[in-house]
Design an enzyme around this catalytic site. Structure first.
Site, PDB file in Angstrom:
ATOM      1  N   HIS A   1      -3.878   6.074   3.448  1.00 50.47           N
ATOM      2  CA  HIS A   1      -4.427   4.833   2.968  1.00 50.47           C
ATOM      3  C   HIS A   1      -4.059   3.665   3.507  1.00 50.47           C
ATOM      4  CE1 HIS A   1      -5.786   2.016  -0.106  1.00 50.47           C
ATOM      5  NE2 HIS A   1      -6.882   2.920  -0.336  1.00 50.47           N
TER       6      HIS A   1
ATOM      7  N   SER B   1     -11.057  -0.858  -1.178  1.00 47.20           N
ATOM      8  CA  SER B   1      -9.568  -0.914  -0.643  1.00 47.20           C
ATOM      9  C   SER B   1      -9.727  -1.203   0.725  1.00 47.20           C
ATOM     10  CB  SER B   1      -9.093   0.998  -0.672  1.00 47.20           C
ATOM     11  OG  SER B   1      -8.597   0.856  -1.673  1.00 47.20           O
TER      12      SER B   1
ATOM     13  N   ASP C   1       0.862  -1.153  -0.021  1.00 46.89           N
ATOM     14  CA  ASP C   1      -0.062  -0.122   0.069  1.00 46.89           C
ATOM     15  C   ASP C   1       1.058   1.299  -0.057  1.00 46.89           C
ATOM     16  OD1 ASP C   1      -2.496   1.858   0.812  1.00 46.89           O
ATOM     17  OD2 ASP C   1      -3.346  -0.300   0.578  1.00 46.89           O
TER      18      ASP C   1
END
Length: 906
Positions: free
Chosen positions: A289, A475, A62
């Protein structure tokens, strides 16, 4: 966990998570922020508290994970949560190959030119110090950089205003003292004072903060490489951030220590050294994220257990694949190095909540490496399907397009809607988020394997100045599913059951709860909402069966190509008559499978079923051995109405049908409606919409059409309505051609659109009311949609003028109706072919770029020389490489642009 106020059956029952007439209390509200009930994770941990992910290591591919974020320090059984923090992209690399020695005063000259005192207590047997420097903004996200620039500008403005005030005061005092100035020296003094005021004022207008420079010093203390940073330029206090006061760090995996640049930025970083101290990697995240994803999968909050991640006992490594130089876009280098790290750390699982559109599904160098990691090293790879729905064939690579990866769609339950999204009135039952990508892939594979909760309030990095944040997307669904798989692996290890990606995937897909009642809903949700507890029961029940993956290769009978993984009849010509397809089923074992004990004895008697034999007819039975077998399927869509139709052929073990489908062959048929009237106009009237409802229409685009003008009219509703309007066409050897619009109607009205189309190809028009729009309203929205096709055929898609050739003729023809044409020529680009002036083939560093197979990655460096005028722009164009990440046969590619002095520009 207690959910006493929920009156109806919970998620995991047979009603697809239907909750009616319920209210949240504090505990159910907190639980909804980190959804676990929906996938049975809470029930599983309650029944097996020690199978909460312990013994499982997850690699998070990520944007990077903040090791200081809430809930990411230790596991539920007290072990370190994060085992390693890596920047696989190289965006945080600093060249520290320059070596200096300290002078008699114990000072060294840093790479920035600053004189830096070293701490005399630091051990450095050889006395050599590697130095380097970097602009700190290159390590920060755009959001953090923007915040720091504002704060630094505010401080700078205050100081600058003070200096302006002082300069103006001196000028005023001079003017009061000298009313008449005739002396030349006094004139010069006044001019100097005035210039000082003017310069200070102009300085405020031309302020440009390039960011502080940090100096880095690397040395070997006799045991490990150490690094210290001088961050005085970031700190407000001149006594803070000095090199000598920095607590030295080493590679994160050795001591698991990290630092923070300053209290102002609150940005955590880790370090790693490579190539004998010549390369320092400072690891920061490129967005919140990755930390959010890691928190969903594994966070452990001892004092707030309801906010734990799905597998609080699991450990993780952070593999940053989002390059800070590219706004957090993944790179081939980052992806490849992440796979290398996952194998090196003997990870059990990979979660990757990243992806892009692709030209070729299940193809490319990264896909090949994933196949090796899954099949040889037995890692289970979980990834997001994408957020490009609701149209079909919108799944992204690699999660939705690769056979070895479990692609996850995003689901929202009523409890999540009420708690996580704070909706006034949640939907009566769970559904897929509107934006979740749909299958099938271009070669007919289902695309989405399973679904999981696609929203959560989870930890974020400290530099965001908050502990948690709400995010939603596939996600978030992917780490939810990954955490669920971690629970399953934890249990399998404790029960001494061999862990295999094949076994786990079969267990997951055969124990899902269906979402939606229609067969075609599988294109959105996969096999349904995963259930950890049921998957574990499945694994326990069939633990003695061989670990096998059934690879499907499908092609039209009598033809060797093209080979696909499903049957996808999309164009009008394919839907007019019956067709026959050859299906090759090849059992695939792990590379370490024993020939005599596993391969030779393998034999299965399989009964083949069709969900509708009037359309899809397979044979009744198949005897399958290790070498595989082929059989034919007849598909007859001729009697189907226009629109979407989905069927499956699946194989069942005759001796033990309770195992469920061993393999599935998806058959998707999108039969388009022809447009015969001229000019070509098609209307869809009185379509009724409720929250989450999708209307799909399939149209055979008339030959000669190149664009569309569409009008959408709404009526008969009260509260505001939001809609997705998507179109998709699939053309040979191209990425799916997608157009999308997100429109809001505050009252009944009309909106117009225009978008390109390709004549002769089926177009899907998908209109969807957003899942949370209009919830609680007593009225359905009624939509009328009209499409008018236009077309001007031009004999040249691209005009290139060559001075040595005659004038270029361009022919334009309107094939559908009269059109107005207003030609405009703008000559602002030059296409110049270049050959490299230098080529160099080298082996990359062994410490970061050696593949799991042991092969060393080679780098081919091509050097081009070009001359640009001031203000000119250059765009390298290499058709086989541009815009391709997952469907290229190279590990990586990137460009570096420098000036004549070899100063790096981009």
């Amino acid at each position: 966990m207690p959910c006493s106020s929920i009156n109806a059956a919970s998620v995991g029952g047979g009603d697809n998570g239907s909750f009616r007439n319920f209210m949240l209390n504090e505990s159910t509200f907190l639980a909804s922020l980190m959804p676990k009930k929906e996938i049975g994770a809470d029930r599983f941990i309650e029944a097996h508290p020690e199978y909460d992910g312990r013994g499982v290591v997850i690699a998070i591919f990520d944007s990077g994970v903040d090791p200081a974020a809430a809930g990411l320090q230790v596991t539920s059984d007290g072990k370190p949560k994060i085992l390693d923090v890596l920047d696989c992209t190289g965006s945080g690399d600093i060249d520290t190959s320059k070596v200096v020695k300290a002078d008699a005063d114990g000072r060294i000259v840093g790479a920035s030119g600053a004189s830096l005192p070293v701490n005399p207590s630091w051990k450095n047997p050889c006395g050599e110090w590697h130095v380097g420097c970097k602009l700190v903004y290159e390590l920060f996200t755009d959001t953090l950089t923007s915040r720091l620039k504002k704060e630094r500008k505010k401080q700078w403005d205050e100081k600058n205003q003070e200096e302006i005030a002082k300069a103006v005061k001196r000028l005023d005092e001079f003017d009061q003292k000298h009313v008449k100035i005739e002396d030349a020296n006094l004139k010069k003094i006044k001019e100097d004072l005035q210039n000082r005021v003017d310069i200070l004022r102009k300085q405020a207008e031309s302020y440009d903060d390039k960011g502080p420079i940090i100096d880095a010093v690397v040395w070997h203390d006799g045991e490990v490489w150490r690094v210290a940073l001088d961050t005085q330029s970031i700190e407000d206090d001149p006594d803070c951030g000095k090199l000598a006061e920095f607590e030295p760090l080493t590679n994160f995996r050795i001591e698991r220590k990290y630092g923070m640049f300053s209290k102002l930025d609150a940005c955590t970083f880790a370090v790693n050294m490579y190539d004998e101290g010549n390369v320092l990697s400072i690891v920061t995240d490129s967005s919140p994220h990755g930390t959010h994803v890691a928190g969903i999968a594994t966070a452990f909050h001892e004092e707030e257990p309801l906010l734990n991640g799905v597998a609080p006992g699991a450990q993780l490594i952070s593999c940053k694949i989002g390059d800070s130089r590219l706004g957090s876009m993944e790179t081939g280098t980052g992806l490849t190095r992440a796979l290398i790290a996952a194998v090196e750390h003997k990870c059990d699982l990979i979660n990757m909540s990243y992806g892009e559109p692709t030209l070729l599904p299940d193809y490319g160098r990264f896909v090949d490496l994933v196949d090796e990691v899954v099949n040889k090293h037995r890692l289970i790879f979980v990834s997001s399907a994408g957020n490009s729905g609701p149209a079909l064939s919108t799944v992204g690579a690699p999660g939705g397009t690769s056979s070895s990866i479990i692609g996850v769609g995003a689901y929202v339950s009523p409890t999540m809607a009420a708690g996580t999204h704070s909706m006034v009135e949640p939907p009566p039952e769970g559904l897929e988020y509107t934006w979740s990508s749909r299958g099938p892939t271009a070669d007919g594979d289902l695309g989405v394997s399973i679904s999981a909760p696609g929203g959560a309030v989870a930890p974020v990095p400290k530099w965001t100045l908050q502990r948690r944040m709400l995010m939603n997307g596939t996600s978030m669904a992917s780490p939810s599913a990954c955490g669920g798989v971690a629970l399953l692996i934890s249990a399998m290890k404790a029960e001494s059951i061999p862990v295999s990606p094949y076994t786990v995937r079969t267990a997951l897909e055969n124990t899902c709860i269906l979402i939606g009642a229609l067969p075609e809903d599988k294109l959105s949700t996969g096999q349904g909402l995963m259930q950890v507890d049921k998957a574990f029961q499945y694994v326990m029940q069939y633990r003695d069966f061989p670990c096998v993956r059934y690879q499907l290769k499908i092609n039209p009978s009598g033809k060797s190509a093209p080979i696909s993984r499903g049957i996808y009849l999309r164009e009008a010509s394919a839907c007019k008559q019956s067709t026959e397809w050859t299906v090759q089923v090849e059992p695939k074992f792990h590379e370490d499978a024993n020939n005599l004990e596993e391969l030779v004895p393998f034999e299965e008697c399989i009964q083949l079923h069709s969900t509708d034999k009037s359309v899809v007819r397979p044979p009744e039975y198949l005897l399958l051995t290790h070498n595989g077998r082929s059989f034919n399927i007849v598909v007859d869509p001729s009697n189907l109405s226009s629109g979407l139709h989905y069927y499956e052929v699946y194989g069942i073990d005759c001796k033990l049908p309770s195992r469920g489908p061993l393999f599935r062959i998806p058959v998707t048929i999108t039969k388009p409606a022809a447009i015969l009237n001229r000019p070509p106009v098609v209307s869809f009237s009185k379509m009724s919409f409720e929250p989450g409802h999708i209307e799909r229409r399939y149209i055979e685009v008339p030959l000669g059409a190149t664009w569309v003008e569409a009008t959408m009219k709404t009526s008969e509703f009260d509260t505001t309505r939001r809609f997705f309007v998507d179109t998709v066409q699939i053309c040979p050897l191209q990425r799916p051609m997608k157009w999308e619009s997100f429109v809001t109607f505050s009252s009944p009205s009309a909106k117009s659109f225009a978008f390109p189309v390709v004549g002769g190809q089926t177009m899907e028009l998908a209109i969807a009311q957003f899942w949370s729009s209009g919830v609680g309203s007593q009225e359905s929205a009624v939509v009328d949609f009209e499409i008018v096709f236009h077309g001007i055929d031009i004999n040249k898609d691209e005009v290139i003028l060559d001075g040595s050739e005659a004038p270029v003729r361009i022919d334009a023809e309107a094939l559908l109706a009269s059109e107005k044409l207003a030609p405009v020529a703008i000559l602002n680009k030059m296409r110049i072919p270049y050959r490299p002036v230098e080529t160099k083939l080298t082996a990359l560093s062994s410490s970061r770029d050696r593949l799991p197979s042991g092969k060393q990655i080679l780098a081919l460096t091509l050097t081009y020389k070009l001359k640009l005028e001031d203000g000119a722009e250059v765009k390298p164009y290499i058709p086989l490489l541009n815009n391709r990440i997952y469907d290229t046969k190279f590990e990586s590619q990137f460009y570096m642009i420098s000036d004549a002095n070899k100063l790096y520009l981009r």
